[in-house]
Design an enzyme around this catalytic site. Structure first.
Site, PDB file in Angstrom:
ATOM      1  N   CYS A  42       0.847  -1.189   0.000  1.00 43.65           N
ATOM      2  CA  CYS A  42       0.000   0.000   0.000  1.00 43.65           C
ATOM      3  C   CYS A  42       0.885   1.242   0.000  1.00 43.65           C
ATOM      4  O   CYS A  42       1.985   1.255   0.542  1.00 43.65           O
ATOM      5  CB  CYS A  42      -0.905   0.005   1.232  1.00 43.65           C
ATOM      6  SG  CYS A  42      -2.062   1.406   1.255  1.00 43.65           S
ATOM      7  N   ASP A  44       0.435   3.768   1.667  1.00 44.21           N
ATOM      8  CA  ASP A  44       0.367   4.384   3.004  1.00 44.21           C
ATOM      9  C   ASP A  44       1.765   4.725   3.527  1.00 44.21           C
ATOM     10  O   ASP A  44       2.665   3.878   3.522  1.00 44.21           O
ATOM     11  CB  ASP A  44      -0.335   3.405   3.957  1.00 44.21           C
ATOM     12  CG  ASP A  44      -0.734   4.057   5.266  1.00 44.21           C
ATOM     13  OD1 ASP A  44       0.152   4.592   5.963  1.00 44.21           O
ATOM     14  OD2 ASP A  44      -1.931   4.021   5.594  1.00 44.21           O
ATOM     15  N   ARG A  46       2.901   4.936   6.302  1.00 42.64           N
ATOM     16  CA  ARG A  46       3.326   4.233   7.517  1.00 42.64           C
ATOM     17  C   ARG A  46       3.857   2.836   7.243  1.00 42.64           C
ATOM     18  O   ARG A  46       4.248   2.125   8.170  1.00 42.64           O
ATOM     19  CB  ARG A  46       2.145   4.155   8.499  1.00 42.64           C
ATOM     20  CG  ARG A  46       1.653   5.521   8.937  1.00 42.64           C
ATOM     21  CD  ARG A  46       0.296   5.438   9.602  1.00 42.64           C
ATOM     22  NE  ARG A  46      -0.744   5.008   8.659  1.00 42.64           N
ATOM     23  CZ  ARG A  46      -2.018   4.844   8.983  1.00 42.64           C
ATOM     24  NH1 ARG A  46      -2.412   5.068  10.220  1.00 42.64           N
ATOM     25  NH2 ARG A  46      -2.910   4.461   8.077  1.00 42.64           N
ATOM     26  N   HIS A  98      -2.095  -4.045   4.971  1.00 41.48           N
ATOM     27  CA  HIS A  98      -1.902  -3.614   6.351  1.00 41.48           C
ATOM     28  C   HIS A  98      -3.238  -3.345   7.015  1.00 41.48           C
ATOM     29  O   HIS A  98      -4.219  -2.989   6.360  1.00 41.48           O
ATOM     30  CB  HIS A  98      -0.993  -2.372   6.418  1.00 41.48           C
ATOM     31  CG  HIS A  98      -1.599  -1.125   5.846  1.00 41.48           C
ATOM     32  ND1 HIS A  98      -2.099  -0.118   6.631  1.00 41.48           N
ATOM     33  CD2 HIS A  98      -1.806  -0.724   4.566  1.00 41.48           C
ATOM     34  CE1 HIS A  98      -2.564   0.857   5.853  1.00 41.48           C
ATOM     35  NE2 HIS A  98      -2.402   0.514   4.595  1.00 41.48           N
ATOM     36  N   CYS A 101      -6.054   0.175   6.949  1.00 42.01           N
ATOM     37  CA  CYS A 101      -5.861   0.730   5.597  1.00 42.01           C
ATOM     38  C   CYS A 101      -7.022   1.664   5.234  1.00 42.01           C
ATOM     39  O   CYS A 101      -8.186   1.256   5.241  1.00 42.01           O
ATOM     40  CB  CYS A 101      -5.769  -0.410   4.586  1.00 42.01           C
ATOM     41  SG  CYS A 101      -5.460   0.169   2.894  1.00 42.01           S
TER      42      CYS A 101
HETATM   43 CO    CO Z   1      -3.444   1.233   2.987  1.00 45.52          CO
END
Ligand code: CO
Length: 202
Positions: A42, A44, A46, A98, A101
């Site tokens: 992803c 993302d 993080r 994750h 999400c």
């Molecule tokens: Co995500």
């Protein structure tokens, strides 16, 4: 002064630190790359691929997008897959989802508009396919986390059925597709128990 001054400063310090730890690193990497892993994760912020598995540059070929999806018509993802397999000859493809999400949560809510709505359509369909199981879970976060897992499993199967992967297997190449999930709460990766290293019978 550039508004990125802080980043350039950090970059110089990082490069010096990397060179101290491994004086030949940049010489080697400027010649070629030889990553063992293809990471499909992803976007993302993080879940940075190399950092969560503590691997240096040159070890992980990375493709990230919202909710770690490999659409069979996504040229960008397919080109990454082709290059990683045919040219780099990676040995392991890791689909990493994750918990927590935002893309998965948006697919459940069904409120996204514009490009995001199109992008999340497959996830929305997956949610509908598993609606009974998912809606029996009263906790919204657990529901979203379960959909994150189901999404990884679906993407692993999709990658394993991709013609580029099938050709590699037909040539006797060692290539394994793994499904893993990352927990934002403790930084741990978990194996979802779906590992495919040979063609799946239709
Ligand atoms: Co995500």
């Amino acid at each position: 002064m550039s508004s990125l001054a802080d980043l350039f400063e950090r970059n110089r310090i990082w490069a010096a630190r990397m060179r101290r730890a491994d004086p030949d690193l940049f010489d080697r990497l400027s010649e070629d790359q030889n990553p063992r892993y293809l990471w499909i994760g992803c976007a993302d912020s993080r879940v940075p691929a190399n950092q969560v598995v503590d691997l240096p540059p040159g070890t992980v070929f990375v493709h990230r997008n919202i909710a770690n999806v490999v659409h069979p018509t996504d040229l960008s993802a397919l080109a990454v897959l082709q290059f990683a397999i045919e040219k780099l000859r990676v040995r392991d493809i890791i689909v990493c989802g994750h918990y927590g999400c935002g893309g998965v949560a948006a697919a459940i809510r069904g409120t996204a508009r514009g490009p995001l709505q199109h992008w999340l359509r497959g996830l929305r369909d997956l949610y509908m396919d598993h609606r009974d199981e998912l809606e029996s879970m009263p906790d919204q976060q657990k529901r979203a986390n379960r959909l994150s897992e189901l999404n990884v499993l679906q993407q692993v199967r999709g990658v394993a059925n991709n013609p580029i992967v099938e050709v590699a297997w037909s040539e006797g190449r060692a290539l394994t597709v793994h499904g893993v999930i990352y927990d934002l709460e403790d930084g741990h990766l978990h194996d979802l128990g779906l590992t495919i290293s040979r063609p799946v019978p239709a």
